[in-house]
Design an enzyme around this catalytic site. Structure first.
Site, mmCIF file in Angstrom:
data_model
loop_
_atom_site.group_PDB
_atom_site.id
_atom_site.type_symbol
_atom_site.label_atom_id
_atom_site.label_comp_id
_atom_site.label_asym_id
_atom_site.label_seq_id
_atom_site.Cartn_x
_atom_site.Cartn_y
_atom_site.Cartn_z
ATOM 1 N N TRP A 55 -1.099 -19.801 -12.786
ATOM 2 C CA TRP A 55 0.140 -19.951 -12.013
ATOM 3 C C TRP A 55 1.236 -19.813 -13.040
ATOM 4 C CZ3 TRP A 55 1.691 -19.929 -7.184
ATOM 5 C CH2 TRP A 55 2.996 -20.364 -6.904
ATOM 6 N N LYS A 102 10.304 -28.804 10.385
ATOM 7 C CA LYS A 102 8.964 -29.294 10.036
ATOM 8 C C LYS A 102 8.212 -29.715 11.302
ATOM 9 C CE LYS A 102 8.478 -27.938 6.776
ATOM 10 N NZ LYS A 102 9.568 -27.241 6.179
ATOM 11 N N HIS A 109 29.609 -32.792 21.750
ATOM 12 C CA HIS A 109 30.038 -31.471 22.244
ATOM 13 C C HIS A 109 28.937 -30.785 23.043
ATOM 14 C CE1 HIS A 109 33.523 -32.150 19.756
ATOM 15 N NE2 HIS A 109 32.703 -32.441 18.768
ATOM 16 N N LYS A 139 2.446 -18.160 5.345
ATOM 17 C CA LYS A 139 3.138 -18.835 4.252
ATOM 18 C C LYS A 139 4.258 -17.972 3.692
ATOM 19 C CE LYS A 139 4.068 -21.975 1.315
ATOM 20 N NZ LYS A 139 4.794 -23.146 1.798
ATOM 21 N N GLU A 182 7.293 -26.557 13.441
ATOM 22 C CA GLU A 182 6.298 -25.592 12.954
ATOM 23 C C GLU A 182 4.890 -26.167 12.848
ATOM 24 O OE1 GLU A 182 8.129 -25.634 8.447
ATOM 25 O OE2 GLU A 182 7.000 -23.882 9.100
ATOM 26 N N ASN A 194 -3.478 -25.223 -19.187
ATOM 27 C CA ASN A 194 -2.737 -25.511 -17.951
ATOM 28 C C ASN A 194 -1.615 -26.474 -18.321
ATOM 29 O OD1 ASN A 194 -1.771 -26.237 -15.424
ATOM 30 N ND2 ASN A 194 -3.340 -27.832 -15.178
ATOM 31 N N GLY A 195 -0.383 -26.079 -18.143
ATOM 32 C CA GLY A 195 0.743 -26.947 -18.497
ATOM 33 C C GLY A 195 1.888 -26.124 -19.064
ATOM 34 N N ARG A 208 -4.877 -23.719 -7.184
ATOM 35 C CA ARG A 208 -3.986 -24.180 -8.250
ATOM 36 C C ARG A 208 -3.136 -23.039 -8.804
ATOM 37 N NH1 ARG A 208 -5.337 -28.994 -10.283
ATOM 38 N NH2 ARG A 208 -4.197 -28.486 -12.179
ATOM 39 N N CYS A 257 -2.283 -24.353 -13.248
ATOM 40 C CA CYS A 257 -3.324 -23.340 -13.346
ATOM 41 C C CYS A 257 -4.675 -24.010 -13.177
ATOM 42 C CB CYS A 257 -3.270 -22.681 -14.717
ATOM 43 S SG CYS A 257 -1.656 -22.060 -15.154
ATOM 44 N N GLU A 295 16.104 -29.392 8.588
ATOM 45 C CA GLU A 295 14.786 -29.248 7.952
ATOM 46 C C GLU A 295 13.740 -30.127 8.631
ATOM 47 O OE1 GLU A 295 11.661 -28.260 5.303
ATOM 48 O OE2 GLU A 295 13.397 -27.237 6.161
HETATM 49 C C1 AGP Z 1 8.965 -23.410 5.984
HETATM 50 O O1 AGP Z 1 8.153 -24.486 6.134
HETATM 51 C C2 AGP Z 1 8.381 -22.143 6.412
HETATM 52 N N1 AGP Z 1 7.175 -21.883 5.769
HETATM 53 C C3 AGP Z 1 9.348 -20.954 6.363
HETATM 54 O O2 AGP Z 1 10.490 -21.282 7.110
HETATM 55 C C4 AGP Z 1 9.805 -20.544 4.962
HETATM 56 O O3 AGP Z 1 10.660 -21.487 4.436
HETATM 57 C C5 AGP Z 1 10.519 -19.195 5.055
HETATM 58 O O4 AGP Z 1 9.620 -18.251 5.530
HETATM 59 C C6 AGP Z 1 11.090 -18.760 3.702
HETATM 60 O O5 AGP Z 1 10.055 -18.568 2.798
HETATM 61 P P1 AGP Z 1 10.390 -18.381 1.248
HETATM 62 O O6 AGP Z 1 11.044 -19.626 0.758
HETATM 63 O O7 AGP Z 1 9.052 -18.146 0.612
HETATM 64 O O8 AGP Z 1 11.290 -17.187 1.120
#
Ligand code: AGP
Length: 617
Positions: free
Chosen positions: A75, A494, A513, A612, A497, A101-102, A27, A2, A490
């Site tokens: 938070w 990364k 394959h 996000k 994206e 905060n904690g 935060r 927070c 993953e």
């Molecule tokens: C990952 O880096 C991306 N931001 C995206 O794939 C994300 O993981 C996906 O949209 C799922 O989001 P969530 O975990 O908030 O449900």
């Protein structure tokens, strides 16, 4: 995590606190509040939502002329975001207010004791317990505020940064910290207290960063007194000059939130284990309070279906390996977006695990609704407290990664795997599919993971150099086996994206394959080749790629020799048990994609075309 802001001095506190809270919204931003003392009375205004909502509420009322105030942007960890659970929290008498905060781990036990002594509680928070504990000490011990806070804090287990104000002693603020940051800005006849220096950077450059277990008594008419909470020893304040810019500080001195969040992982994993991985007389145990009453459902489950999207789906794939290994319950991992339209077959004794950082992803929400309509029990793993998914699921566990601002998910991924590891190990132990000795061995190892992540982060410079050799690539392939196949996916995500380089992740054996046709001297191949997990097979996969001139970056275990002879670049990581390697092997891949994106001049925290939280389908 927070944000706290407090002020005592000669200026109007409210505008300073509101502006400061806005700067600390990175935060936490789910609920907020302010307490202002106008020389006669203490006024507290709190609201669910953002600081701008609080500002609107303040402006809607009579302006409060006050030179002392405390503010907080939340938070949530304990208690969903709403007006009652937001801070500041007031003691039963109404005299004391606190912002915190904690996490107070033993708040439930303290609350019980206080209720026995006649205290009442209106919120679900650990913080309201703390302010009443301080009041209880004040009453019982007849001591000053500073002393009462000190005594109360010696009874607390957990992490805190707090500021306390006593309406009966209006010329003083008491601040203290353990595990959460606190900065004190020293002005001309005025003081600022905040989670970092951003709220007071334009007022003063003189700052004290309060050390662990230190308590500060702040009064305008005299110098600050700092004491060690346990020993009561008086500490000479160390005043530093602020060097950093506002933006810098919000990012903790890092260039991007993504890099900051990568480096926050050791603490985020520790916070996620806190209060769940406990040691009792030398024996480690896992306690997942939200699982306790539902354990039987898991033990009797026909199947476990995991639904998620993006990075959370990759965490689900790792969980498939963990849960099947430790519980022998069959697991299926579903893209939520496909699951919701596939008219899935769901049995009443199926368990659904929904994984989401934001807790607001539309496809995952829809998948949960379908599962619930068909009578399945839904367990959530979320990072945002009070989010839609955490409220819709029947029960769940929060990852305590803190706010994840960078669009590319990093610390949410490793803390999701941490929670899912706790879940799988706990169920395996209860089900008896995991022996007590294996259980202990895994818990001891899990406890060491945050330090091992810190160790890997020390290789930042090496990984930055490797990134330079690949920043102009157009494509990239990631390979892993077993637990590390999802990490290959993953790593590829990364890179895609944030650097916009086309990248694919594959199970290493899958290359023959088809994908191996892509290999030539232009194609970078990132291979996870740790000792634990089909090492020999991965080495032969690397030879196949090498013989076709592929350029190899390998993530290997410390002291590896064989892969070093084959790969162009090797990044060494500490050994661990195979099931925990995904938390370690993903770190170099996060840093690699970060530095490639930075060196390509990409907007790392807000990549093009992405959000996000994907709240639309
Ligand atoms: C990952 O880096 C991306 N931001 C995206 O794939 C994300 O993981 C996906 O949209 C799922 O989001 P969530 O975990 O908030 O449900």
């Amino acid at each position: 995590m927070c944000g706290i802001v407090a002020y005592i001095g000669h200026q109007q506190a409210s505008p300073i606190i509101i502006k400061g809270l806005k700067r600390l919204e990175y935060r936490g931003y789910d609920s907020t509040g302010i307490s202002l003392y106008n020389g006669a009375e203490l006024q507290t205004i709190k609201t669910k939502g953002k600081v701008s909502d609080l500002e609107a509420k303040l402006q809607a009322g009579e302006p409060i002329q006050a030179a002392i105030g405390l503010g907080h942007t939340r938070w949530a960890t304990h208690g969903v975001p709403n007006d009652v659970n937001s801070h500041p929290h007031t003691s039963n008498s109404g005299d004391l207010v606190v912002v915190h905060n904690g996490i107070i781990e033993n708040y439930a036990a303290l609350k019980e004791e206080l209720i026995q002594r006649g205290f009442t509680f209106s919120s679900d928070t650990d913080t309201e317990v703390l302010v009443n504990l301080i009041e209880d000490v004040q009453k019982k011990e007849k001591v000053k505020l500073g002393k009462a806070v000190q005594i109360a804090l010696t009874q607390v287990v957990g992490a805190y940064a707090i500021v306390v104000f006593d309406h009966k002693k209006p010329n003083e603020l008491v601040a203290a910290r353990l595990g959460s940051p606190l900065a004190i800005g020293i002005g001309e006849g005025e003081f600022f207290v905040a989670s970092d220096a951003t709220p007071f950077i334009e007022y003063t450059k003189n700052v004290i960063y309060l050390e662990e277990e230190h308590l500060a008594i702040i009064r305008c008419d005299r110098d600050i007194t700092i004491r060690k909470i346990t020993s009561d020893k008086v500490i000479k304040p160390y005043i530093e000059e602020l060097q950093m810019s506002l933006e810098n500080i919000q990012k903790g001195g890092y260039d991007h939130f993504m890099l900051k969040e990568i480096f926050e992982q050791p603490q985020a994993i520790r916070d996620t284990l806190r209060g769940r991985l406990l040691s009792n007389e030398g024996v480690n145990v896992i306690t997942l309070s939200s699982l306790r009453e539902h354990e039987n459902k898991f033990l009797k489950a026909r199947r476990i279906l995991i639904v998620a999207c993006g990075t959370s789906w990759h965490a689900g794939l790792v969980a498939e390996y963990l849960l099947e290994k430790f519980t022998r319950i069959p697991v299926e991992v579903e893209y939520a977006s496909e699951f919701r339209y596939r008219d899935p077959i769901i049995f009443p004794d199926d368990i659904i695990i929904a994984i989401s950082q934001s807790g607001e992803t539309a496809d995952t929400l829809a998948a949960i609704n379908i599962a619930k309509e068909r009578g399945a029990f839904v367990f959530g793993v979320c990072n945002v407290v009070g989010s839609s998914i955490s409220r819709l699921t029947d029960a769940g566990c929060y990852t305590h990664a803190g706010p994840e601002i960078g669009v590319a998910s990093t610390k949410a991924f490793t803390t999701q795997i941490t929670v899912l590891s706790l879940l799988a190990l706990r169920l395996g132990m209860v089900k008896g599919t995991l022996s007590r000795s294996e259980y202990q061995q895994h818990l001891v190892e899990l406890e060491s993971i945050p330090d091992k992540v810190s160790e890997i982060l020390t290789q930042e410079a090496l990984i930055k150099a490797v990134a330079t050799s690949f920043k102009d690539a157009n494509n990239c392939i990631y390979l892993g086996r077993g637990y590390n196949f999802p990490v290959a996916l993953e790593g590829a995500l990364k890179l895609k994206e944030i650097s916009y380089i086309h990248a694919e992740g594959y199970p290493a054996a899958e290359m023959k394959h088809g994908p191996i046709a892509l290999i030539d001297e232009q194609m970078p191949v990132v291979v996870i080749a740790t000792k634990k997990g089909h090492y020999d097979k991965v080495v032969s996969n690397i030879s196949e790629i090498k013989s076709r001139k592929g350029r190899i970056i390998a993530v290997v275990s410390e002291g590896d020799v064989r892969v070093k002879e084959l790969a162009d670049y090797c990044i060494e990581i500490p050994e661990s048990l195979e099931c925990f390697t995904p938390i370690l092997t993903t770190i170099p891949l996060q840093l690699l994609s970060y530095y490639i994106a930075v060196q390509r001049g990409c907007s790392v925290d807000q990549p093009r075309n992405l959000a996000k939280s994907v709240t639309v389908e």
